[in-house]
Design an enzyme around this catalytic site. Structure first.
Site, PDB file in Angstrom:
ATOM      1  N   SER A  43       0.821  -1.315  -0.078  1.00 33.30           N
ATOM      2  CA  SER A  43      -0.056   0.034  -0.015  1.00 33.30           C
ATOM      3  C   SER A  43       0.776   1.302  -0.011  1.00 33.30           C
ATOM      4  CB  SER A  43      -0.737  -0.134   1.121  1.00 33.30           C
ATOM      5  OG  SER A  43      -1.382   1.243   1.357  1.00 33.30           O
ATOM      6  N   TYR A  61      -2.268  -1.503  10.956  1.00 30.83           N
ATOM      7  CA  TYR A  61      -2.625  -1.875   9.490  1.00 30.83           C
ATOM      8  C   TYR A  61      -1.450  -1.616   8.695  1.00 30.83           C
ATOM      9  CZ  TYR A  61      -3.762  -1.223   4.642  1.00 30.83           C
ATOM     10  OH  TYR A  61      -3.740  -1.377   3.110  1.00 30.83           O
ATOM     11  N   LYS A  97       1.806  -3.853   6.554  1.00 34.03           N
ATOM     12  CA  LYS A  97       2.451  -3.514   5.130  1.00 34.03           C
ATOM     13  C   LYS A  97       3.798  -3.122   5.069  1.00 34.03           C
ATOM     14  CE  LYS A  97      -1.491  -4.520   3.166  1.00 34.03           C
ATOM     15  NZ  LYS A  97      -1.746  -5.735   2.903  1.00 34.03           N
TER      16      LYS A  97
HETATM   17  C1  UD1 Z   1      -6.761   4.035   3.563  1.00 30.84           C
HETATM   18  C2  UD1 Z   1      -5.505   3.642   3.854  1.00 30.84           C
HETATM   19  C3  UD1 Z   1      -4.670   2.818   2.929  1.00 30.84           C
HETATM   20  C4  UD1 Z   1      -5.600   1.712   2.852  1.00 30.84           C
HETATM   21  C5  UD1 Z   1      -7.029   1.926   2.544  1.00 30.84           C
HETATM   22  C6  UD1 Z   1      -7.960   0.683   2.246  1.00 30.84           C
HETATM   23  C7  UD1 Z   1      -4.066   5.169   4.948  1.00 30.84           C
HETATM   24  C8  UD1 Z   1      -3.264   6.668   4.911  1.00 30.84           C
HETATM   25  N1  UD1 Z   1      -4.682   5.107   3.908  1.00 30.84           N
HETATM   26  O1  UD1 Z   1      -6.923   4.955   2.309  1.00 30.84           O
HETATM   27  O2  UD1 Z   1      -3.270   2.565   3.020  1.00 30.84           O
HETATM   28  O3  UD1 Z   1      -5.223   0.879   1.751  1.00 30.84           O
HETATM   29  O4  UD1 Z   1      -7.568   2.835   3.579  1.00 30.84           O
HETATM   30  O5  UD1 Z   1      -8.908   0.744   3.597  1.00 30.84           O
HETATM   31  O6  UD1 Z   1      -4.141   4.795   5.801  1.00 30.84           O
HETATM   32  N2  UD1 Z   1     -13.502  10.385   3.012  1.00 30.84           N
HETATM   33  C9  UD1 Z   1     -14.310  11.291   3.399  1.00 30.84           C
HETATM   34  N3  UD1 Z   1     -15.540  10.779   3.891  1.00 30.84           N
HETATM   35  C10 UD1 Z   1     -15.812   9.472   4.101  1.00 30.84           C
HETATM   36  C11 UD1 Z   1     -14.614   8.562   3.631  1.00 30.84           C
HETATM   37  C12 UD1 Z   1     -13.464   9.134   3.301  1.00 30.84           C
HETATM   38  O7  UD1 Z   1     -14.328  12.394   3.185  1.00 30.84           O
HETATM   39  O8  UD1 Z   1     -16.722   9.009   4.313  1.00 30.84           O
HETATM   40  C13 UD1 Z   1     -12.047  11.043   2.379  1.00 30.84           C
HETATM   41  C14 UD1 Z   1     -10.931  10.682   3.176  1.00 30.84           C
HETATM   42  O9  UD1 Z   1     -10.791  11.547   4.465  1.00 30.84           O
HETATM   43  C15 UD1 Z   1      -9.686  10.519   2.325  1.00 30.84           C
HETATM   44  C16 UD1 Z   1     -10.286  10.036   1.076  1.00 30.84           C
HETATM   45  O10 UD1 Z   1     -11.657  10.361   1.241  1.00 30.84           O
HETATM   46  O11 UD1 Z   1      -9.238  11.899   2.340  1.00 30.84           O
HETATM   47  C17 UD1 Z   1     -10.005   8.653   0.824  1.00 30.84           C
HETATM   48  O12 UD1 Z   1     -10.323   7.945   1.986  1.00 30.84           O
HETATM   49  P1  UD1 Z   1     -10.372   6.272   1.903  1.00 30.84           P
HETATM   50  O13 UD1 Z   1     -11.153   5.976   0.991  1.00 30.84           O
HETATM   51  O14 UD1 Z   1     -10.915   5.985   3.197  1.00 30.84           O
HETATM   52  O15 UD1 Z   1      -9.022   5.918   1.775  1.00 30.84           O
HETATM   53  P2  UD1 Z   1      -7.686   6.453   2.448  1.00 30.84           P
HETATM   54  O16 UD1 Z   1      -7.728   6.807   3.725  1.00 30.84           O
HETATM   55  O17 UD1 Z   1      -7.039   7.179   1.535  1.00 30.84           O
END
Ligand code: UD1
Length: 342
Positions: A127, A152, A156
């Protein structure tokens, strides 16, 4: 005779798409999955898409005895793609032992099996989380590995270290670690896709569940980041594009094209999109209005991360090809398919 690839976690989200791409390329596939976060019906989706069935064994690869028996039965495995692992960042903070136990013991059992039963190649599901909050964007494979911000993420990093150490004393083994950015979307057939259990943590499943009416509204975590519109930036990559990179990696090892016994590649599009850009792109692609509100930042989130894809493009000979709009539409079509089936 077709080459036989073991895919652990092959009924999961990225695993199932990879099984399809392997079978489309003429590989035979055996899946091991304990179905802790996936459903057996995924096998039907795979069969419908490919016209063939993958072999399936249901057990937990943390069970070493069971895994050893498997290696004794499937004597001639050409390669392994290892997906089976826990992946929820928040849950890993609450249950670190469960994460270390599951994600590390399973890997060690597999590596042990590779040595004992002569399976030479493994592709490991890593990741971009290994880079933490990167100092420079886009992120190259040479970027320093930062202190993990969750158990987590730590699994990795530790997994990559374990593989590196074991490869270095076993010259017959080769490994490729693929560092995914943010995989999203579903197969264009809408027969397989992501099946989150409970409330999704990830952005796109939350968006599609909100659009279809399961969730009331999307919470956008933070609009005060130092980005063009204030929301956080990620590199969203289509899951089918991602799956194809695994097939390319297996072929690279089989064709003896690796430059070293342990290689790692970033898998992203090279383009960062903000959360609000994803919301807009989804509305456009799906033709649906999305209810959302801005809330505070989510703990542990980084501001901005997207891949430098040059190394994967040039060295692996792989490139993400499917557009963001098409990808979001595939996620939407999948959401409609699973709700219709219920
Ligand atoms: C995270 C992990 C990544 C992991 C992936 C799979 C980190 C830094 N990243 O990715 O390693 O492989 O999850 O589970 O730990 N968001 C919203 N509202 C929501 C959900 C998300 O605004 O309801 C935003 C988050 O703040 C982020 C973006 O969308 O900025 C992506 O979030 P998400 O899909 O959860 O992935 P990551 O956090 O990037």
């Amino acid at each position: 005779m077709n080459k036989l690839v073991l895919v652990t976690g092959g009924t999961g989200y990225i695993g199932s798409h990879t099984v399809v791409e392997l079978m489309n390329e003429g590989f035979d596939v055996v899946i091991i999955d304990n179905l802790s976060n996936s459903e057996k019906s995924v096998l039907n989706g795979i069969a419908e898409i490919t016209g063939r069935r993958a072999y399936f064994e249901q057990f937990d690869i943390c069970d070493k005895e069971r895994l050893d028996n498997f290696f004794k039965v499937y004597k001639k495995l050409d390669a392994i793609i290892h997906f089976a692992a826990y992946k929820a960042v928040g849950e890993s903070v609450e249950k670190p032992l469960m994460y270390y136990q599951n994600n590390l013991v399973s890997l060690m059992n597999l590596l042990n099996g590779m040595i004992e039963y002569d399976v030479p190649y493994i592709v490991f599901s890593s990741s971009c989380t290994v880079y933490g909050e990167p100092d420079e964007l886009p992120v190259t494979e040479q970027a320093p590995i930062k202190l993990a911000n969750s158990p987590y993420g730590n699994t990795k990093q530790i997994s990559e270290e374990i593989i590196k150490d074991i490869i270095s004393v076993n010259p017959n083994l080769k490994a490729i670690a693929l560092r995914y950015f943010n995989p999203i979307g579903a197969h264009p057939s809408a027969l397989i896709g992501e099946l989150p259990i409970g409330v999704p943590n990830n952005l796109v499943p939350f968006i599609t569940q909100t659009a279809i009416g399961i969730r009331e509204e999307l919470k956008v975590f933070g609009d005060d980041y130092n980005t063009s519109d204030g929301s956080a930036i990620r590199d969203y990559i289509n899951v089918v594009d991602l799956a194809k990179a695994h097939v390319v990696s297996v072929k690279r090892m089989l064709e003896d094209k690796c430059k070293s016994n342990f290689e790692f590649f970033n898998l992203g599009t090279g383009k960062g999109s903000s959360v609000l850009e994803i919301v807009n792109a989804f509305e456009k692609a799906a033709g649906e209005k999305l209810k959302y509100k801005i809330v505070g930042r989510r703990a542990g989130d980084v501001e901005s991360v997207y891949a430098d894809t040059k190394f994967a493009n040039e060295e692996l000979g792989w490139k993400a090809e499917i557009s963001l709009e098409e990808t979001l539409l595939s996620a939407w079509n999948w959401e409609k398919y699973i709700q219709n089936k219920k």
